[in-house]
Design an enzyme around this catalytic site. Structure first.
Site, PDB file in Angstrom:
ATOM      1  N   GLY A   9      17.510  47.728 -68.404  1.00 23.49           N
ATOM      2  CA  GLY A   9      17.062  46.659 -67.501  1.00 23.49           C
ATOM      3  C   GLY A   9      17.666  45.318 -67.881  1.00 23.49           C
ATOM      4  CG  LEU A  58      18.534  53.997 -67.263  1.00 23.68           C
ATOM      5  CD1 LEU A  58      17.658  52.822 -66.833  1.00 23.68           C
ATOM      6  CD2 LEU A  58      18.891  53.869 -68.737  1.00 23.68           C
ATOM      7  CB  SER A 124       2.951  45.487 -66.176  1.00 23.37           C
ATOM      8  OG  SER A 124       2.332  44.823 -65.100  1.00 23.37           O
ATOM      9  CD  GLU A 126      -0.285  44.547 -60.850  1.00 23.57           C
ATOM     10  OE1 GLU A 126      -0.833  45.424 -60.184  1.00 23.57           O
ATOM     11  OE2 GLU A 126      -0.541  43.330 -60.703  1.00 23.57           O
ATOM     12  CE1 TYR A 148       6.291  47.607 -62.172  1.00 23.36           C
ATOM     13  CE2 TYR A 148       4.127  46.638 -62.545  1.00 23.36           C
ATOM     14  CZ  TYR A 148       5.473  46.710 -62.843  1.00 23.36           C
ATOM     15  OH  TYR A 148       6.001  45.901 -63.818  1.00 23.36           O
ATOM     16  CE  LYS A 152       6.551  48.304 -66.070  1.00 23.56           C
ATOM     17  NZ  LYS A 152       7.619  48.126 -67.065  1.00 23.56           N
ATOM     18  CG  ASN A 177       2.061  37.650 -62.517  1.00 26.88           C
ATOM     19  OD1 ASN A 177       1.149  38.321 -62.992  1.00 26.88           O
ATOM     20  ND2 ASN A 177       2.434  37.744 -61.265  1.00 26.88           N
ATOM     21  CG  HIS A 178       7.159  37.467 -67.529  1.00 28.70           C
ATOM     22  ND1 HIS A 178       6.284  38.516 -67.378  1.00 28.70           N
ATOM     23  CD2 HIS A 178       8.375  38.024 -67.716  1.00 28.70           C
ATOM     24  CE1 HIS A 178       6.939  39.647 -67.467  1.00 28.70           C
ATOM     25  NE2 HIS A 178       8.209  39.377 -67.660  1.00 28.70           N
ATOM     26  NE  ARG A 183       9.016  37.163 -61.232  1.00 23.91           N
ATOM     27  CZ  ARG A 183       8.512  38.345 -61.536  1.00 23.91           C
ATOM     28  NH1 ARG A 183       9.298  39.407 -61.568  1.00 23.91           N
ATOM     29  NH2 ARG A 183       7.256  38.476 -61.813  1.00 23.91           N
ATOM     30  CE  LYS A 191       6.808  34.383 -48.725  1.00 26.82           C
ATOM     31  NZ  LYS A 191       6.057  35.512 -48.196  1.00 26.82           N
ATOM     32  N   GLY A 210       0.961  35.143 -48.091  1.00 21.19           N
ATOM     33  CA  GLY A 210      -0.180  36.065 -48.030  1.00 21.19           C
ATOM     34  C   GLY A 210      -1.459  35.358 -48.462  1.00 21.19           C
TER      35      GLY A 210
HETATM   36  O1  F7E Z   1       2.636  38.367 -56.617  1.00 18.76           O
HETATM   37  C1  F7E Z   1       0.146  36.993 -54.284  1.00 18.76           C
HETATM   38  C2  F7E Z   1       0.178  38.482 -54.557  1.00 18.76           C
HETATM   39  O2  F7E Z   1       4.744  39.565 -56.054  1.00 18.76           O
HETATM   40  C3  F7E Z   1       1.831  37.470 -57.324  1.00 18.76           C
HETATM   41  C4  F7E Z   1       5.753  41.632 -61.313  1.00 18.76           C
HETATM   42  O3  F7E Z   1       6.591  41.073 -62.284  1.00 18.76           O
HETATM   43  O4  F7E Z   1       3.827  40.542 -62.248  1.00 18.76           O
HETATM   44  C5  F7E Z   1       4.562  40.733 -61.034  1.00 18.76           C
HETATM   45  O5  F7E Z   1       3.769  41.352 -60.048  1.00 18.76           O
HETATM   46  C6  F7E Z   1       0.549  37.208 -56.565  1.00 18.76           C
HETATM   47  C7  F7E Z   1      -0.146  38.464 -56.066  1.00 18.76           C
HETATM   48  O6  F7E Z   1       3.964  39.438 -58.462  1.00 18.76           O
HETATM   49  C8  F7E Z   1       2.250  36.359 -51.408  1.00 18.76           C
HETATM   50  O7  F7E Z   1      -0.780  39.155 -53.745  1.00 18.76           O
HETATM   51  C9  F7E Z   1       0.233  35.889 -52.027  1.00 18.76           C
HETATM   52  O8  F7E Z   1      -1.537  38.290 -56.235  1.00 18.76           O
HETATM   53  O9  F7E Z   1       4.883  37.440 -57.400  1.00 18.76           O
HETATM   54  P1  F7E Z   1       4.159  38.684 -57.083  1.00 18.76           P
HETATM   55  P2  F7E Z   1       2.926  40.581 -58.932  1.00 18.76           P
HETATM   56  O10 F7E Z   1       2.665  41.553 -57.853  1.00 18.76           O
HETATM   57  O11 F7E Z   1       1.753  39.931 -59.583  1.00 18.76           O
HETATM   58  C10 F7E Z   1       3.324  41.752 -62.843  1.00 18.76           C
HETATM   59  C11 F7E Z   1       2.668  41.359 -64.152  1.00 18.76           C
HETATM   60  C12 F7E Z   1       4.348  42.811 -62.968  1.00 18.76           C
HETATM   61  O12 F7E Z   1       4.358  43.597 -63.902  1.00 18.76           O
HETATM   62  C13 F7E Z   1       5.266  42.987 -61.803  1.00 18.76           C
HETATM   63  O13 F7E Z   1       6.386  43.769 -62.143  1.00 18.76           O
HETATM   64  O14 F7E Z   1       0.845  36.447 -55.392  1.00 18.76           O
HETATM   65  N1  F7E Z   1       0.811  36.619 -53.024  1.00 18.76           N
HETATM   66  N2  F7E Z   1       1.111  35.721 -51.024  1.00 18.76           N
HETATM   67  C14 F7E Z   1       2.060  36.926 -52.674  1.00 18.76           C
HETATM   68  N3  F7E Z   1       3.016  37.612 -53.331  1.00 18.76           N
HETATM   69  C15 F7E Z   1       4.224  37.747 -52.706  1.00 18.76           C
HETATM   70  N4  F7E Z   1       5.219  38.417 -53.347  1.00 18.76           N
HETATM   71  N5  F7E Z   1       4.447  37.227 -51.457  1.00 18.76           N
HETATM   72  C16 F7E Z   1       3.495  36.517 -50.754  1.00 18.76           C
HETATM   73  O15 F7E Z   1       3.722  36.039 -49.638  1.00 18.76           O
END
Ligand code: F7E
Length: 330
Positions: A9, A58, A124, A126, A148, A152, A177-178, A183, A191, A210
């Site tokens: 990765g 891999l 993670s 998650e 996911y 993990k 989250n980092h 990114r 975003k 969202g």
């Molecule tokens: O969402 C909310 C969404 O997609 C963060 C990955 O690195 O961290 C990451 O996963 C939050 C969530 O990351 C939108 O619902 C609201 O609550 O940036 P994200 P993620 O899903 O938390 C963990 C630790 C990992 O391991 C993963 O690999 O934001 N959210 N509105 C939104 N998210 C997105 N993408 N888009 C929206 O419009």
């Protein structure tokens, strides 16, 4: 003697920051990259010429054994994963195989070869999923809520089993989250920073989002990879949660990003209910006390500084024509 670090990765966000850290420390850094993805090595920018790339599938246990045997790494960092959580619903099995399969194959190779290699598994927050208590430590029960997180968790347990049964120096960093300018823009931080910058420059006029009330523990990727390295330098192989310990809402994030460009976010941001994830009422936030005490690890970059860095970087790249207002590299 020069230490060798093997990274899967390597072309992702964390691979970049980890490679930089290890190169600065004098390591030889080798990235295991699937032959079909060699083009992505250019994502390492100035580091591409400083690391060695070893083309390896891999999914192939034999190729991984051969690579590990010939490289005899001091440390292995297993970072490879499809990391966008919603995508894991579209391909649960592919997600499982890439995440769990790669970890299992690499652990087995290390064990079979009888090497003293230290092994880092990228886990993670998650894996905590629908938590019953906050903040989380490595002792918090795991209740993943998506493919996911489940993959993990499987990889995490496989690592624990190899540590317990074979005495491998192996550990999981359970990272919250980092983020960074590296990114991809489908993640919420980029975003938002990209939209704020593009709207400021008159290149866009709106952004859909969202759940504004969703909460996360957001830190800087450069800080979090430092914790990965520190975990492998410790006297004892142990698992750690790595995060800032501070929760923010997506609304905080939007507000901070638009503040950076002196705009009132409420005029430009609209909620799109199709982007709201189901079942996201829980609070994923780290208790990083153990990492602070044992590893002397502390996050250096605040939430505000992180968002300012993302927005400033997106403004510069948009003005230079290096990215499009919706994010694709141009
Ligand atoms: O969402 C909310 C969404 O997609 C963060 C990955 O690195 O961290 C990451 O996963 C939050 C969530 O990351 C939108 O619902 C609201 O609550 O940036 P994200 P993620 O899903 O938390 C963990 C630790 C990992 O391991 C993963 O690999 O934001 N959210 N509105 C939104 N998210 C997105 N993408 N888009 C929206 O419009």
């Amino acid at each position: 003697m020069t230490k060798t670090a093997l990274i899967t990765g390597i072309t992702g966000q964390d691979g970049y920051y980890l490679s930089k850290l290890l190169l600065d420390k004098g390591y030889r850094v080798v990235g295991l990259v699937p032959p079909g993805r060699l083009g992505s090595v250019s994502k390492l920018d100035e580091l591409a010429d400083q690391v060695d790339i070893c083309p390896v599938a891999l999914t192939s246990a034999d190729e991984l054994i051969e690579a590990v045997y010939s490289l005899q790494p001091t440390e292995i960092y297993n970072l490879a994963a499809p990391s966008f959580v919603p995508a894991s619903w579209e391909d649960p099995l592919g997600t499982l195989d890439l995440i769990t399969g790669t970890a299992t194959r690499l652990l087995k190779a290390t064990r079979q070869l009888g090497l003293s290699t230290r092994f880092y598994q990228a886990s993670s927050s998650e894996i905590f999923g629908e938590v019953l208590s906050s903040p989380q430590t490595a002792q918090t029960p795991f209740r993943p809520k998506n493919p996911y997180g489940a993959a993990k968790l499987h990889a995490h347990w496989t690592m624990v089993h190899h540590r317990d049964r074979y005495g491998l120096f192996a550990c999981s960093g359970i990272l919250f989250n980092h983020e960074s300018p590296r990114r991809p823009p489908r993640f919420v931080t980029r975003k938002i920073s990209l939209a704020a910058a593009a709207i400021k420059l008159g290149m866009r006029d709106r952004m859909s989002i969202g759940n504004l009330d969703a909460k996360r523990d957001w830190g800087f990727a450069g800080d979090h990879v430092e914790a990965m390295w520190r975990m492998l330098q410790a006297d004892k192989a142990e698992d750690y949660v790595i995060g800032t310990g501070v929760l923010h809402t997506v609304r905080d994030l939007v507000s901070a990003a638009f503040d950076c460009v002196d705009l009132d976010w409420q005029k430009y941001v609209e909620v799109d209910s199709t982007l709201v994830r189901a079942d996201e009422h829980f609070q994923l936030v780290a208790d990083p006390t153990k990492a602070k005490e044992n590893l002397k690890w502390q996050p250096q970059v605040s939430f505000e500084k992180l968002i300012d860095t993302l927005v400033t970087s997106d403004l510069r790249r948009l003005e230079a024509g290096k990215i499009s207002p919706t994010g694709a590299a141009s």
